[in-house]
Design a protein around this motif. Structure first.
Motif, PDB file in Angstrom:
ATOM      1  N   ARG A   1      35.780  80.455  20.704  1.00 58.52           N
ATOM      2  CA  ARG A   1      35.553  79.303  19.824  1.00 58.52           C
ATOM      3  C   ARG A   1      34.674  79.687  18.634  1.00 58.52           C
ATOM      4  O   ARG A   1      34.973  79.347  17.485  1.00 58.52           O
TER       5      ARG A   1
ATOM      6  N   ARG B   1      34.889  77.341  15.095  1.00 60.20           N
ATOM      7  CA  ARG B   1      35.264  75.961  15.390  1.00 60.20           C
ATOM      8  C   ARG B   1      34.143  75.283  16.154  1.00 60.20           C
ATOM      9  O   ARG B   1      33.364  75.938  16.851  1.00 60.20           O
TER      10      ARG B   1
ATOM     11  N   VAL C   1      37.477  71.597  19.271  1.00 61.72           N
ATOM     12  CA  VAL C   1      38.223  72.190  20.392  1.00 61.72           C
ATOM     13  C   VAL C   1      38.406  71.163  21.509  1.00 61.72           C
ATOM     14  O   VAL C   1      39.485  71.073  22.105  1.00 61.72           O
TER      15      VAL C   1
ATOM     16  N   GLU D   1      31.589  75.925  28.984  1.00 57.32           N
ATOM     17  CA  GLU D   1      31.126  77.108  28.257  1.00 57.32           C
ATOM     18  C   GLU D   1      29.824  77.652  28.821  1.00 57.32           C
ATOM     19  O   GLU D   1      29.579  78.848  28.767  1.00 57.32           O
TER      20      GLU D   1
ATOM     21  N   LEU E   1      42.549  76.721  21.756  1.00 58.89           N
ATOM     22  CA  LEU E   1      42.029  77.886  21.040  1.00 58.89           C
ATOM     23  C   LEU E   1      43.152  78.819  20.586  1.00 58.89           C
ATOM     24  O   LEU E   1      42.884  79.914  20.090  1.00 58.89           O
TER      25      LEU E   1
END
Length: 143
Positions: free
Chosen positions: A59, A64, A69, A84, A102
C-alpha cells in the motif's frame, strides 16, 4: 463390591508455597544453586504479522491511503489497519479482497508473504539464532 470416589474436588498446587521465615531471623531453607539466566528464545513470526507487513508495504509503495484501499476492498478502514498491524486474522475472502484492491491476486499476496518469511528465516540463520538446516523452502499454511 464397589468403591465410590468421594465427591470432593482435589486441588493440586502447581508450585510449592514459599516456606515461612524461620523464627530468630535465621534462614533455614535448603540451599539451592543459583540458576543461570535464561536467554529468551526469539519467537517465530506469526502469519498475520507477515501478511500485515506485506499489505502495508504494498500500500505504501503505491502511495495509497488506508481509506482508499479499504474502500476498494469493501472492508472498514479500522479493520484494514488492524490487518496491517497483525492484530487480526483475516479470512481468505478478506485477504483476496485486500490483495485485489492493491492490484494483486491472492496467490501474489501469499507468495510475497512466503518470501518475507524466507528472508526473515535467512536473517535469523545469519545471526546464528537458529540452526542452518532450518529452512522454509515452500509455502505452508496451517489452520
Amino acid at each position: 463390591m464397589t468403591t465410590h470416589a468421594p465427591n470432593e474436588a482435589r486441588v493440586i498446587p502447581l508450585r510449592t508455597p514459599p516456606a515461612p521465615p524461620a523464627s530468630g531471623g535465621v534462614d533455614r531453607a535448603p540451599h539451592r544453586p543459583a540458576e543461570a539466566p535464561r536467554t529468551p528464545v526469539p519467537r517465530e513470526p506469526l502469519w498475520r504479522d507477515l501478511v500485515g507487513d506485506v499489505l502495508r508495504r504494498e500500500r505504501l509503495a503505491q502511495e495509497r491511503t488506508l481509506k482508499d484501499v479499504a474502500e476498494a476492498a469493501r472492508i472498514s478502514m479500522p479493520y484494514l489497519s488492524e490487518l496491517e498491524r497483525g492484530r487480526k486474522e483475516a479470512s481468505s475472502e478478506v485477504l483476496a479482497a485486500a490483495a485485489q484492491a492493491l492490484g494483486l491476486g491472492l496467490a501474489d499476496l501469499l507468495q510475497r508473504t512466503q518470501d518475507h518469511l524466507a528472508r526473515h528465516t535467512r536473517s535469523r540463520v545469519a545471526r546464528g539464532r537458529t540452526s542452518p538446516t532450518a529452512r522454509y523452502d515452500g509455502l505452508c499454511l496451517a489452520a
